[in-house]
Design an enzyme around this catalytic site. Structure first.
Site, PDB file in Angstrom:
ATOM      1  N   GLY A  16       0.820  -1.210   0.000  1.00  0.00           N
ATOM      2  CA  GLY A  16       0.000   0.000   0.000  1.00  0.00           C
ATOM      3  C   GLY A  16       0.851   1.255   0.000  1.00  0.00           C
ATOM      4  O   GLY A  16       1.861   1.342   0.701  1.00  0.00           O
ATOM      5  N   PHE A  19      -0.916   7.073   3.030  1.00  0.00           N
ATOM      6  CA  PHE A  19      -0.073   7.814   3.968  1.00  0.00           C
ATOM      7  C   PHE A  19       0.787   6.890   4.822  1.00  0.00           C
ATOM      8  O   PHE A  19       1.964   7.160   5.063  1.00  0.00           O
ATOM      9  CB  PHE A  19      -0.946   8.689   4.865  1.00  0.00           C
ATOM     10  CG  PHE A  19      -1.515   9.878   4.151  1.00  0.00           C
ATOM     11  CD1 PHE A  19      -0.692  10.929   3.787  1.00  0.00           C
ATOM     12  CD2 PHE A  19      -2.865   9.944   3.839  1.00  0.00           C
ATOM     13  CE1 PHE A  19      -1.206  12.033   3.127  1.00  0.00           C
ATOM     14  CE2 PHE A  19      -3.375  11.043   3.171  1.00  0.00           C
ATOM     15  CZ  PHE A  19      -2.557  12.086   2.811  1.00  0.00           C
ATOM     16  N   VAL A  84      -2.362  -7.507  -4.432  1.00  0.00           N
ATOM     17  CA  VAL A  84      -2.068  -8.586  -3.481  1.00  0.00           C
ATOM     18  C   VAL A  84      -3.310  -9.453  -3.338  1.00  0.00           C
ATOM     19  O   VAL A  84      -4.397  -8.962  -3.025  1.00  0.00           O
ATOM     20  CB  VAL A  84      -1.660  -8.008  -2.114  1.00  0.00           C
ATOM     21  CG1 VAL A  84      -1.496  -9.137  -1.090  1.00  0.00           C
ATOM     22  CG2 VAL A  84      -0.378  -7.208  -2.237  1.00  0.00           C
ATOM     23  N   GLU A 176     -17.674  18.259   3.373  1.00  0.00           N
ATOM     24  CA  GLU A 176     -16.960  18.900   2.258  1.00  0.00           C
ATOM     25  C   GLU A 176     -17.760  18.790   0.957  1.00  0.00           C
ATOM     26  O   GLU A 176     -17.881  19.752   0.205  1.00  0.00           O
ATOM     27  CB  GLU A 176     -15.602  18.224   2.044  1.00  0.00           C
ATOM     28  CG  GLU A 176     -14.566  18.578   3.085  1.00  0.00           C
ATOM     29  CD  GLU A 176     -13.420  17.566   3.148  1.00  0.00           C
ATOM     30  OE1 GLU A 176     -13.491  16.524   2.460  1.00  0.00           O
ATOM     31  OE2 GLU A 176     -12.469  17.814   3.902  1.00  0.00           O
TER      32      GLU A 176
END
Lengths: 444, 444
Positions: A16, A19, A84, A176
């Site tokens: 991955g 972050f 994966v 948002e």
């Protein structure tokens, strides 16, 4: 002797490039290890600004940078594009959809989360969520085509349905999205249509709980709701969605616990549920670890798996706790600063294990929380040693803006995003209004 | 009395929002007419820079602006998103896939062209062309995934096939694509891979004719070929492609008229043939007009159709001639300045017809021709009253760059494109390296 004669250096595989995976890989920069970063997409995505792509404010490349490019100068990293399929925890192999499996001595699983429909996956075609660039393109397409369809629709009832936008979920993404949709309807599209008035569009934000932004202090939730309403968003609290079929959204609980309401809409955005990547459950089954209700893997204090210290799970895939001296362990929230900190902590613990030192429990440092609502509107809750510092409105929005631009990956992106925003702010325009796959009509 | 009581003003329908349709609509800005602009995509595309999107140098929104937005202040324009299925030239109706037909008093057909495989449409899946944003995304995806696949491929022969890129057609698009591919292989990706050397990639440009850029003077064609070869492109002239199957490209004519050559490649870009929109043939059948070999509609000197003066055909869909005083009529080339000039001329002739004045024959003013090749390399052939002014190399590249930025629609785009290019130039990077639809694997 190791199987691979070149593998005298410990082999670390990171799954991955969100972050968590990115920070873990970076933290191993100077280590004498061989890292393989396996990523399913070819880019790191700056997810906090993904709603801007979904609402045509930013182009995709402005918030996505190739992981391969980010690590071009870190010689101990090999980037591999691949999906994966499974982790063989006995043979210590990461299996890919294509190509040979990748062996590891240490594994960091940072496969993240996707959206969850709480068992109602049949709603997915009618209410796309917002996790990937493809999701953002799909939502952008639906929003823009809804206005186009309304312009062509002679029947007033149907036109009103095209001009009704429903956002499900009052977390940061939902807030948002709703705030930006209001901006689009009232500002961006003003004067561009001849038969409809885009500012007549209704934007509804449905939240099942008693307030929006539940991770925020209560007074900031109230401020956020006020600011949303000022922007023209109808906020419905205590609203449980019970049906979505592409024509209507059925809601219960707004006018009393048993009152039902039918909203006619052709554009629904799902911002309600998060579910951990399916890799978490597979990993738990293989190692005997447990998962929580959201499918997150319950990890040890040092982020390793019970009985499999060589496997760390971090980011949105981990049900982790924070250990601060003198305090009770607290659950770590699913936010990007936490993922980054877990990435650095997992990397440091791997280096400690390689050096034969004991690992350390993870401690999450909370610097606060911020959420934007729309034009000139945001709420900020800063945590400092002197206590919390809360503010909202224009100054909070500026703070949010510069914090996000600061954390964007790469200089070029920052500059272009700043220019895009400055130009969007002054012109009230949104430049990324491209519908690429136009042949695919919006669902009825 | 007209059917629509509000239609006392002449109703003009413009089909297509490419350079021709856009300029025609703009030219009618101050006219007392009602214009309906029917567009199949929601954006005007700055096609001369489309190859930059295909090669990850620019994001899609940088070169695409919503037509609706461009005409927001032109009150006599209604923009309609729709696919034209047929034109009823008797009832004067434009029929759409969805919604009621649009009546017209005057019609401007600017539906453009698509790529043609010269009757070999079975090659299309293996060799995408470059006309739309979706085409550009597909080519970008294939280029980026080819390098990713090469990095994972253990077999040297297959790896070499993944690293072989073939561009078919030595016109401006083919030359730009080949030059930019060389730049990507030699500069952009340098140092990012661990198992392959991207600069070992082969880029072949196959041209069936005796030279590249055949619209240019011969010496500039030769300069372009030299510059391409300096960038690392293998240019094969007189190369006729006889088979494409996703694994190989079969070429005849390079080493003598009967010698065949097989190129092993996994990434082919088609930049060879252009065919007019199918609407042209339909229109010709309905009106008795003729079409040329490329399917373009042969128009009258004033761009109207024979016997149907109320219908004008412009841009790439028109087989038009230029009438300059004292000179033989000359065919108008399929370039964007010609499309723009035809748009203005068709609009002016409609206004003359409305005013009861005679129409004027179209005159194409040729200001020259320019083509970029790659980093610091371009050829320019400026036509001036004093004769042609030809130059190539760095200065030509700068000239090309600023000419293109100048002609980009909208201030924001220009600025961002300039910044993108400046940053790409100095960093040798290309920022738009997003593969969105990763699940769709490259064809074998």
């Amino acid at each position: 002797m190791p199987i691979n004669p070149n593998a005298a250096r410990p082999r670390i595989v990171v799954i991955g490039c969100g972050f968590g995976g990115l920070e873990a890989t970076r933290a191993l920069k100077s280590a004498a290890v061989d890292i393989t970063l396996v990523e399913r997409t070819n880019h790191h995505l700056f997810q906090p600004l993904l709603y801007q792509v979904a609402t045509a404010g930013l182009s995709a490349p402005a918030i996505a940078a190739p992981a391969r490019h980010l690590f071009r100068k870190q010689a101990n990293v090999t980037t591999l594009l691949g999906d994966v399929t499974a982790i063989d925890t006995q043979a210590r192999l990461v299996k890919l959809e294509e190509g040979p499996p990748v062996p590891y001595d240490h594994l960091i699983v940072a496969a993240g989360a996707t959206h969850s429909y709480f068992g109602r996956d049949d709603w997915a075609p009618f209410a796309p969520g917002l996790k990937t660039l493809d999701d953002a393109f799909e939502i952008r397409r639906r929003i823009l085509l809804a206005f186009e369809a309304a312009e062509k629709e002679p029947d007033p009832a149907l036109r009103a349905a095209w001009l009704t936008f429903v956002v499900v979920g009052g977390g940061p993404t939902g807030v948002e999205m709703a705030g930006t949709l209001a901006e689009i309807a009232h500002h961006t599209l003003a004067g561009e249509f001849r038969r409809i008035d885009p500012s007549a569009a209704r934007i509804l934000l449905l939240e099942g709980g008693p307030r929006v932004l539940q991770a925020m202090p209560e007074d900031l939730s109230a401020r956020a709701k006020e600011q949303l309403e000022k922007l023209g968003v109808e906020v419905r609290l205590g609203a449980r969605v019970v049906a979505i079929d592409g024509r209507t959204v059925e809601v219960q609980g707004v006018d009393g616990p048993h009152a039902a309401q039918t909203i006619h809409t052709r554009c629904v955005v799902w911002a309600a549920g998060v579910a951990a990547s399916a890799l978490g459950r597979q990993l738990a089954q293989a190692t005997g670890a447990t998962t929580d209700r959201a499918g997150r893997v319950v990890v040890e204090p040092d982020l390793g798996l019970p009985g499999h210290a060589e496997i760390s799970v971090i980011g949105d895939l981990a049900a982790a706790r924070s250990f601060a001296p003198g305090l009770e362990p607290r659950p770590v929230p699913g936010v990007s600063p936490a993922a980054k900190q877990m990435g650095r902590a997992a990397a440091a613990n791997i280096l400690r294990r390689i050096a034969g030192q004991p690992t350390r429990p993870f401690r999450y440092r909370d610097y606060g929380n911020l959420a934007t609502i729309g034009r000139n509107a945001a709420v900020v809750d800063l945590a400092s040693p002197l206590g919390h510092f809360k503010f909202s409105g224009y100054f909070a929005w500026l703070f949010w803006l510069f914090a996000h631009i600061y954390f964007l990956i790469g200089f070029r992106n920052r500059l272009v995003v700043l220019i895009d925003w400055a130009s969007a702010y002054w012109s009230k325009q949104r430049y990324a209004r491209v519908i690429s796959d136009i042949a695919q009509r919006p669902r009825m």
